[in-house]
Design a protein around this motif. Structure first.
Motif, PDB file in Angstrom:
ATOM      1  N   PRO A   1      48.586  49.087  30.271  1.00 16.92           N
ATOM      2  CA  PRO A   1      49.346  47.844  29.811  1.00 16.92           C
ATOM      3  C   PRO A   1      48.728  46.429  30.224  1.00 16.92           C
ATOM      4  O   PRO A   1      48.195  46.112  31.102  1.00 16.92           O
ATOM      5  CB  PRO A   1      50.687  48.005  30.668  1.00 16.92           C
ATOM      6  CG  PRO A   1      50.757  49.136  31.003  1.00 16.92           C
ATOM      7  CD  PRO A   1      49.300  49.951  31.258  1.00 16.92           C
ATOM      8  N   GLY A   2      48.625  45.646  29.110  1.00 20.21           N
ATOM      9  CA  GLY A   2      47.865  44.298  29.384  1.00 20.21           C
ATOM     10  C   GLY A   2      48.585  43.131  30.129  1.00 20.21           C
ATOM     11  O   GLY A   2      49.776  43.059  30.137  1.00 20.21           O
ATOM     12  N   MET A   3      47.661  42.377  30.849  1.00 20.29           N
ATOM     13  CA  MET A   3      47.942  41.333  31.464  1.00 20.29           C
ATOM     14  C   MET A   3      48.293  40.263  30.558  1.00 20.29           C
ATOM     15  O   MET A   3      47.628  40.190  29.512  1.00 20.29           O
ATOM     16  CB  MET A   3      47.007  40.735  32.507  1.00 20.29           C
ATOM     17  CG  MET A   3      46.498  41.838  33.474  1.00 20.29           C
ATOM     18  SD  MET A   3      47.547  42.048  34.803  1.00 20.29           S
ATOM     19  CE  MET A   3      47.238  40.591  35.670  1.00 20.29           C
ATOM     20  N   GLY A   4      49.346  39.295  30.543  1.00 16.67           N
ATOM     21  CA  GLY A   4      49.531  38.577  29.834  1.00 16.67           C
ATOM     22  C   GLY A   4      50.879  39.063  28.714  1.00 16.67           C
ATOM     23  O   GLY A   4      51.730  38.190  28.947  1.00 16.67           O
TER      24      GLY A   4
ATOM     25  N   PHE B   1      44.858  42.383  18.015  1.00 17.88           N
ATOM     26  CA  PHE B   1      43.953  41.337  18.117  1.00 17.88           C
ATOM     27  C   PHE B   1      43.116  41.742  19.380  1.00 17.88           C
ATOM     28  O   PHE B   1      41.817  41.714  19.462  1.00 17.88           O
ATOM     29  CB  PHE B   1      44.317  39.717  17.997  1.00 17.88           C
ATOM     30  CG  PHE B   1      44.760  39.515  17.012  1.00 17.88           C
ATOM     31  CD1 PHE B   1      44.313  40.060  15.698  1.00 17.88           C
ATOM     32  CD2 PHE B   1      45.560  38.269  16.931  1.00 17.88           C
ATOM     33  CE1 PHE B   1      45.006  39.641  14.434  1.00 17.88           C
ATOM     34  CE2 PHE B   1      45.890  37.820  15.646  1.00 17.88           C
ATOM     35  CZ  PHE B   1      45.759  38.549  14.459  1.00 17.88           C
ATOM     36  N   ASP B   2      44.006  41.867  20.603  1.00 18.84           N
ATOM     37  CA  ASP B   2      43.293  42.052  21.797  1.00 18.84           C
ATOM     38  C   ASP B   2      42.643  43.059  21.883  1.00 18.84           C
ATOM     39  O   ASP B   2      41.346  43.457  22.222  1.00 18.84           O
ATOM     40  CB  ASP B   2      44.174  42.066  22.798  1.00 18.84           C
ATOM     41  CG  ASP B   2      43.790  41.756  24.350  1.00 18.84           C
ATOM     42  OD1 ASP B   2      42.346  41.999  24.528  1.00 18.84           O
ATOM     43  OD2 ASP B   2      44.499  41.765  25.166  1.00 18.84           O
ATOM     44  N   THR B   3      43.210  44.404  21.161  1.00 15.81           N
ATOM     45  CA  THR B   3      42.475  45.585  21.284  1.00 15.81           C
ATOM     46  C   THR B   3      41.330  45.749  20.288  1.00 15.81           C
ATOM     47  O   THR B   3      40.431  46.313  20.679  1.00 15.81           O
ATOM     48  CB  THR B   3      43.657  46.577  20.912  1.00 15.81           C
ATOM     49  OG1 THR B   3      44.546  47.089  21.985  1.00 15.81           O
ATOM     50  CG2 THR B   3      42.830  48.208  20.489  1.00 15.81           C
TER      51      THR B   3
ATOM     52  N   ALA C   1      43.516  47.951  24.834  1.00 17.10           N
ATOM     53  CA  ALA C   1      42.001  48.513  25.323  1.00 17.10           C
ATOM     54  C   ALA C   1      41.721  47.441  26.533  1.00 17.10           C
ATOM     55  O   ALA C   1      41.773  46.173  26.293  1.00 17.10           O
ATOM     56  CB  ALA C   1      40.850  48.358  24.273  1.00 17.10           C
ATOM     57  N   TYR C   2      41.020  47.870  27.599  1.00 13.37           N
ATOM     58  CA  TYR C   2      40.887  46.920  28.742  1.00 13.37           C
ATOM     59  C   TYR C   2      39.180  46.392  28.735  1.00 13.37           C
ATOM     60  O   TYR C   2      38.427  47.283  28.596  1.00 13.37           O
ATOM     61  CB  TYR C   2      41.164  47.761  30.044  1.00 13.37           C
ATOM     62  CG  TYR C   2      42.291  47.406  30.737  1.00 13.37           C
ATOM     63  CD1 TYR C   2      43.513  47.282  29.964  1.00 13.37           C
ATOM     64  CD2 TYR C   2      42.427  47.254  32.137  1.00 13.37           C
ATOM     65  CE1 TYR C   2      44.652  46.581  30.582  1.00 13.37           C
ATOM     66  CE2 TYR C   2      43.636  46.785  32.759  1.00 13.37           C
ATOM     67  CZ  TYR C   2      44.776  46.477  31.916  1.00 13.37           C
ATOM     68  OH  TYR C   2      45.802  46.336  32.534  1.00 13.37           O
ATOM     69  N   VAL C   3      39.234  45.194  28.845  1.00 12.46           N
ATOM     70  CA  VAL C   3      37.963  44.640  28.975  1.00 12.46           C
ATOM     71  C   VAL C   3      37.139  45.188  30.315  1.00 12.46           C
ATOM     72  O   VAL C   3      35.922  45.185  30.248  1.00 12.46           O
ATOM     73  CB  VAL C   3      37.888  43.068  29.424  1.00 12.46           C
ATOM     74  CG1 VAL C   3      38.202  42.282  27.966  1.00 12.46           C
ATOM     75  CG2 VAL C   3      38.718  42.517  30.434  1.00 12.46           C
ATOM     76  N   GLU C   4      38.008  45.728  31.194  1.00 13.82           N
ATOM     77  CA  GLU C   4      37.242  46.279  32.201  1.00 13.82           C
ATOM     78  C   GLU C   4      36.177  47.543  32.085  1.00 13.82           C
ATOM     79  O   GLU C   4      35.585  48.013  32.800  1.00 13.82           O
ATOM     80  CB  GLU C   4      38.198  46.667  33.412  1.00 13.82           C
ATOM     81  CG  GLU C   4      38.984  45.428  34.248  1.00 13.82           C
ATOM     82  CD  GLU C   4      40.098  44.772  33.551  1.00 13.82           C
ATOM     83  OE1 GLU C   4      40.080  45.185  32.257  1.00 13.82           O
ATOM     84  OE2 GLU C   4      40.604  43.853  33.995  1.00 13.82           O
TER      85      GLU C   4
ATOM     86  N   PHE D   1      38.087  36.103  33.340  1.00 18.19           N
ATOM     87  CA  PHE D   1      37.516  36.949  32.362  1.00 18.19           C
ATOM     88  C   PHE D   1      37.879  36.800  31.074  1.00 18.19           C
ATOM     89  O   PHE D   1      37.128  36.870  30.002  1.00 18.19           O
ATOM     90  CB  PHE D   1      37.941  38.792  32.499  1.00 18.19           C
ATOM     91  CG  PHE D   1      37.677  39.000  33.997  1.00 18.19           C
ATOM     92  CD1 PHE D   1      36.736  38.524  35.013  1.00 18.19           C
ATOM     93  CD2 PHE D   1      38.148  40.299  34.410  1.00 18.19           C
ATOM     94  CE1 PHE D   1      36.259  39.238  35.871  1.00 18.19           C
ATOM     95  CE2 PHE D   1      37.769  40.842  35.540  1.00 18.19           C
ATOM     96  CZ  PHE D   1      37.226  40.170  36.600  1.00 18.19           C
ATOM     97  N   MET D   2      39.064  36.581  30.845  1.00 19.25           N
ATOM     98  CA  MET D   2      39.757  36.227  29.457  1.00 19.25           C
ATOM     99  C   MET D   2      39.405  35.236  28.802  1.00 19.25           C
ATOM    100  O   MET D   2      39.481  34.912  27.376  1.00 19.25           O
ATOM    101  CB  MET D   2      41.308  36.566  29.282  1.00 19.25           C
ATOM    102  CG  MET D   2      41.522  37.908  29.863  1.00 19.25           C
ATOM    103  SD  MET D   2      43.232  38.199  30.029  1.00 19.25           S
ATOM    104  CE  MET D   2      43.650  38.629  28.260  1.00 19.25           C
ATOM    105  N   MET D   3      38.679  34.261  29.411  1.00 20.55           N
ATOM    106  CA  MET D   3      38.089  32.740  28.650  1.00 20.55           C
ATOM    107  C   MET D   3      36.903  33.137  28.115  1.00 20.55           C
ATOM    108  O   MET D   3      36.276  32.223  27.321  1.00 20.55           O
ATOM    109  CB  MET D   3      37.810  31.794  29.804  1.00 20.55           C
ATOM    110  CG  MET D   3      39.158  31.455  30.602  1.00 20.55           C
ATOM    111  SD  MET D   3      40.506  30.877  29.823  1.00 20.55           S
ATOM    112  CE  MET D   3      40.017  29.578  29.325  1.00 20.55           C
TER     113      MET D   3
HETATM  114  N1  GUN Z   1      41.517  43.190  26.690  1.00 21.86           N
HETATM  115  C1  GUN Z   1      42.323  43.026  27.682  1.00 21.86           C
HETATM  116  N2  GUN Z   1      41.978  43.418  29.117  1.00 21.86           N
HETATM  117  C2  GUN Z   1      42.668  43.342  30.073  1.00 21.86           C
HETATM  118  N3  GUN Z   1      42.420  43.618  31.181  1.00 21.86           N
HETATM  119  C3  GUN Z   1      43.556  43.396  32.004  1.00 21.86           C
HETATM  120  N4  GUN Z   1      44.707  42.960  31.085  1.00 21.86           N
HETATM  121  C4  GUN Z   1      44.008  42.911  29.986  1.00 21.86           C
HETATM  122  C5  GUN Z   1      44.376  42.230  28.660  1.00 21.86           C
HETATM  123  O1  GUN Z   1      45.681  41.908  28.555  1.00 21.86           O
HETATM  124  N5  GUN Z   1      43.503  42.625  27.607  1.00 21.86           N
END
Ligand code: GUN
Length: 430
Positions: free
Chosen positions: A76-79, A250-252, A298-301, A353-355
């Motif tokens: 689950p994505g943050m945001g 978009f994020d994924t 999908a997680y950027v981590e 990270f997301m910037m």
């Molecule tokens: N791409 C992405 N990576 C994340 N890592 C934690 N939250 C998120 C997110 O919302 N999107």
């Protein structure tokens, strides 16, 4: 194992893949601490979110391993979890209706994964909007972290917002946690966010802000299908469904491409097995909503595991296995989730990270820069990802037309622009 995951072909070994899986898991396991805190603000019980988060991550990451053979984790994505809370609290809705909206978005995403509209949509949206959205979400969650920690508070007479009381115990705890985690991050420690949480929790324990009732237990019973799909239509949550859908896609996609570039999977600018990877995410979002989680992505981590050498689905299989094991640590994880000051530093840092994508926006062209800017500005200020997206989609085609570049813009963007303008003016509630 070697044949299924094509280890030799990908020039990797079982040991490297296990190492990579552990690395990515450590960088993202914070979500099982943080998601119950965030969705808890919408009234969703912590045990339910804990299980739903693990189930979403487990299903999505396992499918990524088996269908796409990629070392990419899903959770689950943050945001979008924060946006979920805004929709519930600001408009006084029941969370089961908003889970219904996530479910519908997940099903539409799944159907789109089979069609070419997915590619069209992805190609039609310019970088300034795509990366503006991700970065706007980053600011939004960092802002939440600053609020949860008490570093930024309601300003009253002093203005809209102001600096909080930095001597308050929970604020001091967050500031200590933030410094510890920043030091670990700056020193490139694997699992810095996770260890940051653990160290902040230790401080909280010794200062009496955290108490434990055990560490290990059988997993809490998951709650299944507590959603109200009909309510989505009676409340007219179309813009919310649309926001969940667009952001997830978009994020994924952006994250898959970024990680695939890093791992060397891209072929002629295209991502092989994109369909399977997107399906893994669509299924995780749909299944997650039925158990009580906000949309998955999908997680950027995952970049941390790829940097540690992970190249195949075996990395993802290891991550999924570790998420399974974490089910048995619910008393420990829920105790930590109960003190939002412990997890607030993670929100602030993940926001950073997301910037990253902002570097891909053409800041020298005003008609590209402004739509991106207005998205980033309005998302945290309105606490609404949907409103931020709308601002960007309205101003982009408008600025292109008046600067004589209207023909460069896909017809899809004009349609979106008009729909969003109608929604903002006439149906501003959601
Ligand atoms: N791409 C992405 N990576 C994340 N890592 C934690 N939250 C998120 C997110 O919302 N999107």
């Amino acid at each position: 194992m070697n044949r299924f995951f094509k280890l030799q072909e990908n020039q990797t070994t079982i040991k490297t893949e296990i190492n990579a899986g552990i690395t990515t898991f450590l960088t993202m396991v914070y979500i099982i601490f943080v998601n119950p805190v965030i969705l808890g603000n919408a009234g969703v019980p912590s045990g339910q979110v804990f299980m739903a988060t693990i189930i979403s991550a487990l299903v999505g990451t396992l499918l990524m391993a088996l269908l796409a053979n990629y070392p990419i984790a899903i959770a689950p994505g943050m945001g979008l979890n924060a946006y979920f809370v805004t929709v519930v609290t600001k408009y006084g809705l029941s969370y089961s209706i908003v889970f219904g909206a996530v479910f519908i978005a997940g099903v539409i995403f799944l159907l789109l994964s089979f069609t070419s509209l997915r590619e069209k949509l992805i190609e039609a949206i310019p970088n300034s909007l795509k990366f503006g959205i991700t970065s706007g979400i980053g600011l939004f969650i960092a802002f939440l972290g600053l609020q949860f920690s008490g570093i930024i508070v309601d300003g009253g007479e002093a203005g809209l917002l102001t600096l909080g009381d930095l001597q308050a115990p929970n604020t001091l705890l967050s500031i200590a946690g933030l410094f510890i985690t920043l030091i670990l991050m700056a020193r490139n420690v694997k699992g810095a966010l996770f260890y940051g949480i653990v160290m902040t929790a230790i401080i909280a324990f010794f200062t009496g802000q955290l108490t434990f009732n055990g560490v290990v237990s059988m997993p809490p019973a998951p709650v299944f299908f507590e959603m109200d799909i009909a309510g989505v239509f009676t409340e007219g949550l179309y813009a919310v469904v649309f926001a969940f859908l667009l952001v997830t896609i978009f994020d994924t996609t952006g994250t898959l491409v970024g990680v695939a570039e890093q791992a060397g999977f891209m072929k002629d600018g295209k991502l092989p097995k994109a369909k399977s990877a997107l399906m893994a995410d669509a299924i995780a979002t749909t299944v997650g909503s039925t158990f009580g989680s906000s949309p998955s992505t999908a997680y950027v981590e995952s970049t941390s595991g790829v940097a540690a050498g992970g190249r195949t689905g075996l990395t993802s299989l290891v991550i999924a296995g570790l998420f399974f094991l974490s089910m048995f640590f619910s008393p420990f994880i829920q105790a930590i989730s109960g003190v939002s000051a412990i997890t607030a530093p993670v929100l602030i840092i993940v926001g950073c990270f997301m910037m990253e994508g902002l570097s891909r926006v053409d800041w020298k062209s005003f008609d590209e820069a402004f739509p991106s800017f207005i998205i980033i500005l309005t998302m945290p200020l309105t606490s609404s990802i949907a409103t931020g997206i709308a601002m960007g989609f309205i101003t982009y085609p408008l600025l292109k037309v008046v600067s004589g570049k209207g023909k460069q813009v896909s017809w899809l963007l004009y349609v979106f622009g008009i729909l969003f303008a109608i929604q903002l003016v006439f149906f501003p509630a959601h």
